[in-house]
Design a protein around this motif. Structure first.
Motif, PDB file in Angstrom:
ATOM      1  N   ALA A 257      -3.559 -12.661   8.509  1.00 18.86           N
ATOM      2  CA  ALA A 257      -3.507 -12.220   7.113  1.00 18.86           C
ATOM      3  C   ALA A 257      -4.801 -11.511   6.767  1.00 18.86           C
ATOM      4  O   ALA A 257      -5.875 -11.893   7.243  1.00 18.86           O
ATOM      5  N   VAL A 258      -4.709 -10.479   5.923  1.00 24.67           N
ATOM      6  CA  VAL A 258      -5.879  -9.740   5.477  1.00 24.67           C
ATOM      7  C   VAL A 258      -5.809  -9.584   3.971  1.00 24.67           C
ATOM      8  O   VAL A 258      -4.728  -9.327   3.409  1.00 24.67           O
ATOM      9  N   LEU A 259      -6.934  -9.772   3.285  1.00 27.77           N
ATOM     10  CA  LEU A 259      -6.958  -9.645   1.829  1.00 27.77           C
ATOM     11  C   LEU A 259      -8.333  -9.172   1.385  1.00 27.77           C
ATOM     12  O   LEU A 259      -9.327  -9.303   2.104  1.00 27.77           O
ATOM     13  N   ASN A 260      -8.397  -8.619   0.190  1.00 29.41           N
ATOM     14  CA  ASN A 260      -9.653  -8.233  -0.450  1.00 29.41           C
ATOM     15  C   ASN A 260     -10.045  -9.299  -1.466  1.00 29.41           C
ATOM     16  O   ASN A 260      -9.176  -9.944  -2.058  1.00 29.41           O
TER      17      ASN A 260
ATOM     18  N   ARG B 109      -1.853  -9.223  -1.533  1.00 29.45           N
ATOM     19  CA  ARG B 109      -2.234  -8.443  -2.702  1.00 29.45           C
ATOM     20  C   ARG B 109      -2.973  -9.311  -3.725  1.00 29.45           C
ATOM     21  O   ARG B 109      -2.704 -10.495  -3.857  1.00 29.45           O
ATOM     22  N   ARG B 110      -3.947  -8.670  -4.390  1.00 27.94           N
ATOM     23  CA  ARG B 110      -4.731  -9.295  -5.459  1.00 27.94           C
ATOM     24  C   ARG B 110      -5.534 -10.494  -4.985  1.00 27.94           C
ATOM     25  O   ARG B 110      -5.717 -11.482  -5.686  1.00 27.94           O
ATOM     26  N   GLY B 111      -6.018 -10.415  -3.759  1.00 27.63           N
ATOM     27  CA  GLY B 111      -6.957 -11.404  -3.267  1.00 27.63           C
ATOM     28  C   GLY B 111      -6.390 -12.810  -3.216  1.00 27.63           C
ATOM     29  O   GLY B 111      -5.227 -13.031  -2.852  1.00 27.63           O
ATOM     30  N   PHE B 112      -7.217 -13.782  -3.588  1.00 21.32           N
ATOM     31  CA  PHE B 112      -6.800 -15.173  -3.516  1.00 21.32           C
ATOM     32  C   PHE B 112      -5.741 -15.513  -4.559  1.00 21.32           C
ATOM     33  O   PHE B 112      -5.052 -16.534  -4.431  1.00 21.32           O
ATOM     34  N   ARG B 113      -5.590 -14.685  -5.570  1.00 22.74           N
ATOM     35  CA  ARG B 113      -4.470 -14.892  -6.501  1.00 22.74           C
ATOM     36  C   ARG B 113      -3.146 -14.763  -5.763  1.00 22.74           C
ATOM     37  O   ARG B 113      -2.193 -15.491  -6.044  1.00 22.74           O
TER      38      ARG B 113
ATOM     39  N   ILE C  56       2.671 -11.044  -0.739  1.00 21.84           N
ATOM     40  CA  ILE C  56       2.403 -11.094   0.695  1.00 21.84           C
ATOM     41  C   ILE C  56       3.471 -10.297   1.427  1.00 21.84           C
ATOM     42  O   ILE C  56       4.662 -10.619   1.349  1.00 21.84           O
ATOM     43  N   GLN C  57       3.047  -9.264   2.132  1.00 19.45           N
ATOM     44  CA  GLN C  57       3.981  -8.366   2.811  1.00 19.45           C
ATOM     45  C   GLN C  57       3.513  -8.079   4.221  1.00 19.45           C
ATOM     46  O   GLN C  57       2.314  -7.956   4.480  1.00 19.45           O
ATOM     47  N   HIS C  58       4.486  -7.981   5.121  1.00 16.77           N
ATOM     48  CA  HIS C  58       4.170  -7.606   6.498  1.00 16.77           C
ATOM     49  C   HIS C  58       3.741  -6.142   6.525  1.00 16.77           C
ATOM     50  O   HIS C  58       4.347  -5.288   5.891  1.00 16.77           O
ATOM     51  N   MET C  59       2.676  -5.852   7.257  1.00 13.55           N
ATOM     52  CA  MET C  59       2.148  -4.492   7.342  1.00 13.55           C
ATOM     53  C   MET C  59       2.270  -3.994   8.777  1.00 13.55           C
ATOM     54  O   MET C  59       1.894  -4.702   9.717  1.00 13.55           O
ATOM     55  N   ASP C  60       2.815  -2.797   8.937  1.00  9.93           N
ATOM     56  CA  ASP C  60       2.946  -2.221  10.262  1.00  9.93           C
ATOM     57  C   ASP C  60       2.025  -1.014  10.401  1.00  9.93           C
ATOM     58  O   ASP C  60       1.201  -0.734   9.530  1.00  9.93           O
ATOM     59  N   TRP C  61       2.180  -0.285  11.486  1.00  9.83           N
ATOM     60  CA  TRP C  61       1.306   0.842  11.813  1.00  9.83           C
ATOM     61  C   TRP C  61       1.290   1.894  10.709  1.00  9.83           C
ATOM     62  O   TRP C  61       0.229   2.420  10.345  1.00  9.83           O
ATOM     63  N   MET C  62       2.454   2.184  10.143  1.00  5.39           N
ATOM     64  CA  MET C  62       2.561   3.243   9.153  1.00  5.39           C
ATOM     65  C   MET C  62       2.223   2.783   7.746  1.00  5.39           C
ATOM     66  O   MET C  62       2.097   3.609   6.836  1.00  5.39           O
ATOM     67  N   SER C  63       2.063   1.482   7.541  1.00  2.00           N
ATOM     68  CA  SER C  63       1.766   0.975   6.197  1.00  2.00           C
ATOM     69  C   SER C  63       0.424   1.462   5.676  1.00  2.00           C
ATOM     70  O   SER C  63       0.213   1.525   4.464  1.00  2.00           O
ATOM     71  N   VAL C  64      -0.476   1.791   6.580  1.00  2.00           N
ATOM     72  CA  VAL C  64      -1.833   2.152   6.181  1.00  2.00           C
ATOM     73  C   VAL C  64      -2.133   3.630   6.452  1.00  2.00           C
ATOM     74  O   VAL C  64      -3.305   4.028   6.527  1.00  2.00           O
ATOM     75  N   THR C  65      -1.102   4.437   6.569  1.00  2.00           N
ATOM     76  CA  THR C  65      -1.308   5.869   6.786  1.00  2.00           C
ATOM     77  C   THR C  65      -2.066   6.486   5.610  1.00  2.00           C
ATOM     78  O   THR C  65      -1.690   6.298   4.453  1.00  2.00           O
ATOM     79  N   GLY C  66      -3.138   7.210   5.904  1.00  2.00           N
ATOM     80  CA  GLY C  66      -3.921   7.865   4.864  1.00  2.00           C
ATOM     81  C   GLY C  66      -4.970   6.998   4.209  1.00  2.00           C
ATOM     82  O   GLY C  66      -5.731   7.472   3.353  1.00  2.00           O
TER      83      GLY C  66
END
Length: 436
Positions: A91-94, A124-128, A138-148
């Motif tokens: 998991a990754v969050l800001n 999304r929205r950090g620890f909230r 909380i969403q699964h992120m794939d290769w194209m999710s972070v394009t750009g």
């Protein structure tokens, strides 16, 4: 570099060996000039001899690391996982205030982890989002999710300064168990470090927290332990200098003193570095404080300068340099004591410092640190007692600091590290401003 070059000239004789003044490991260094020339030529010789491994080695470890990371990120699709390769759920969050470079770090982490066969979930929205635990957050992120995302400022995943309280830790644990998270990457500032330290300290009581956790420093304040430079600080510094340069043009045209307030909370990094970069006469730091006697001395220096034909005076003040001597107070004092010699204006830059696309330096460092974070989570996942740490640049090297050390490295009341390397630049700033 200029300061140390002059010091070198003053301390050597004509018979001394010529030196090159440079920066290595984020510190000024001296090296024999001829040896540097030989090392540079050795790279060209290795390339001409098609000894590319040797040429790569001569470029340094960080160059080779960047080369391999680039090859991975520039692929159209991720490579198929190797047979028998462990597949983790990460998991990754800001967390904390927004910082330019957060999106770059998320992109690097998602693509590098996906290329190694891991499943990555964006919170999304950090620890909230971890507290809520629903599919909206909380969403699964794939290769194209972070394009750009490499060049975009802001935080696409969102962020917040929320720190879970004891009652909400159960919800966080439930979310981690529900999504079977085996490693957590937190990108952000002070709030993120506090929250992850809380999770780390509860790992022996809450099994869901017994996973590797890594903090990637991202804050414009540059006030985090375990690192000399945080992601976002360089971009904020660029924004400040661009604004101050325009302010100086206005001041020169009409003979003014400008008092510019910058952010940083209780850390004066942005103020001091902006003062060095913009040629400010005076920088007010929370580490030094502000006294009335100093302000009176500053007024006398300005009065004398404007009497002799000076056209510009620039002061930079950290937002928390002093609770009483505010930017408005200082401006009014200078206006009153300056009489008719000069005008005084104040400029509070505000959140313009947090905005904009990340600088090349922040983009490179965000990607570099994200790559190391993914490797850290891979190495620690599955261990009976995995380590949790914060990553950072120390003396030019990427290093890890155990989260258990967090309270020992900080001034909790002032939310800054006990050891701040950049304070050694204060004498240079004072000398360039004509002050002893």
């Amino acid at each position: 570099l200029g300061y140390h070059a002059v010091m070198e000239l003053l301390q050597t004789s004509p018979a001394s060996e010529p030196q090159l003044i440079g920066i290595r490991e984020n510190r000024i260094t001296r090296a024999p000039l001829m040896r540097c020339v030989q090392d540079t030529r050795a790279v060209a010789t290795a390339i001409n001899n098609h000894d590319y491994a040797r040429a790569m080695q001569l470029r340094g470890g960080s160059f080779a690391e960047a080369y391999h990371t680039f090859n991975t990120l520039s692929q159209i699709f991720p490579r198929p996982p190797a047979p028998g390769q462990p597949r983790l759920r990460l998991a990754v969050l800001n967390a904390g205030a927004p910082a330019p470079g957060m999106n770059t770090a998320v992109r690097g982490a998602v693509r590098l982890a996906t290329d190694r066969g891991h499943a990555v979930f964006g919170v999304r929205r950090g620890f909230r989002g971890l507290i809520a635990g629903t599919g909206d957050y909380i969403q699964h992120m794939d290769w194209m999710s972070v394009t750009g995302w490499a060049t975009e400022g802001g935080a696409e995943l969102g962020t917040s300064r929320k720190i879970p309280n004891e009652a909400q830790l159960e919800a966080v644990a439930r979310t981690l168990e529900q999504y079977q998270i085996q490693g957590l990457l937190v990108i952000g500032g002070w709030a993120g470090y506090q929250a992850t330290h809380m999770l780390h300290s509860q790992r022996h009581h809450v099994p869901a927290f017994n996973i590797p956790i890594i903090c990637l420093p991202a804050t414009i304040n540059n006030n985090l332990p375990g690192t000399e430079l945080s992601i976002g600080a360089d971009t904020a510094l660029n924004n400040i200098v661009q604004a101050v340069d325009k302010i100086k043009q206005s001041a020169v045209a009409s003979g003014r003193c400008f008092v510019v307030e910058v952010m940083g909370r209780h850390c004066g990094y942005l103020a001091l570095l902006a003062g060095l970069a913009s040629g400010a006469e005076r920088v007010y730091l929370p580490e030094e404080g502000v006294t009335l006697a100093e302000l009176q001395a500053d007024v006398e220096v300005m009065n004398e300068g404007f009497r002799q034909g000076k056209r510009l005076s620039l002061m930079i003040r950290n937002e928390n340099a002093n609770p009483v001597y505010t930017t408005d107070f200082i401006s009014r004092l200078f206006e009153e004591e300056g009489h008719d010699l000069f005008e005084v204006r104040q400029a509070i830059l505000g959140h313009i410092q947090q905005g904009g696309d990340p600088s090349p330096f922040d983009r490179v460092q965000a990607t570099r640190l994200a790559a190391r974070c993914v490797t850290f989570l891979e190495n620690q996942a599955g261990k009976p007692e995995p380590e949790s740490a914060c990553i950072g640049l120390q003396h030019g090297h990427v290093q890890f600091t155990n989260l258990a050390e967090f309270p020992r490295l900080i001034d909790a009341d002032l939310t800054r590290p006990l050891d701040q390397w950049w304070l050694s630049l204060r004498p240079i700033a004072g000398m360039l401003a004509g002050r002893q």
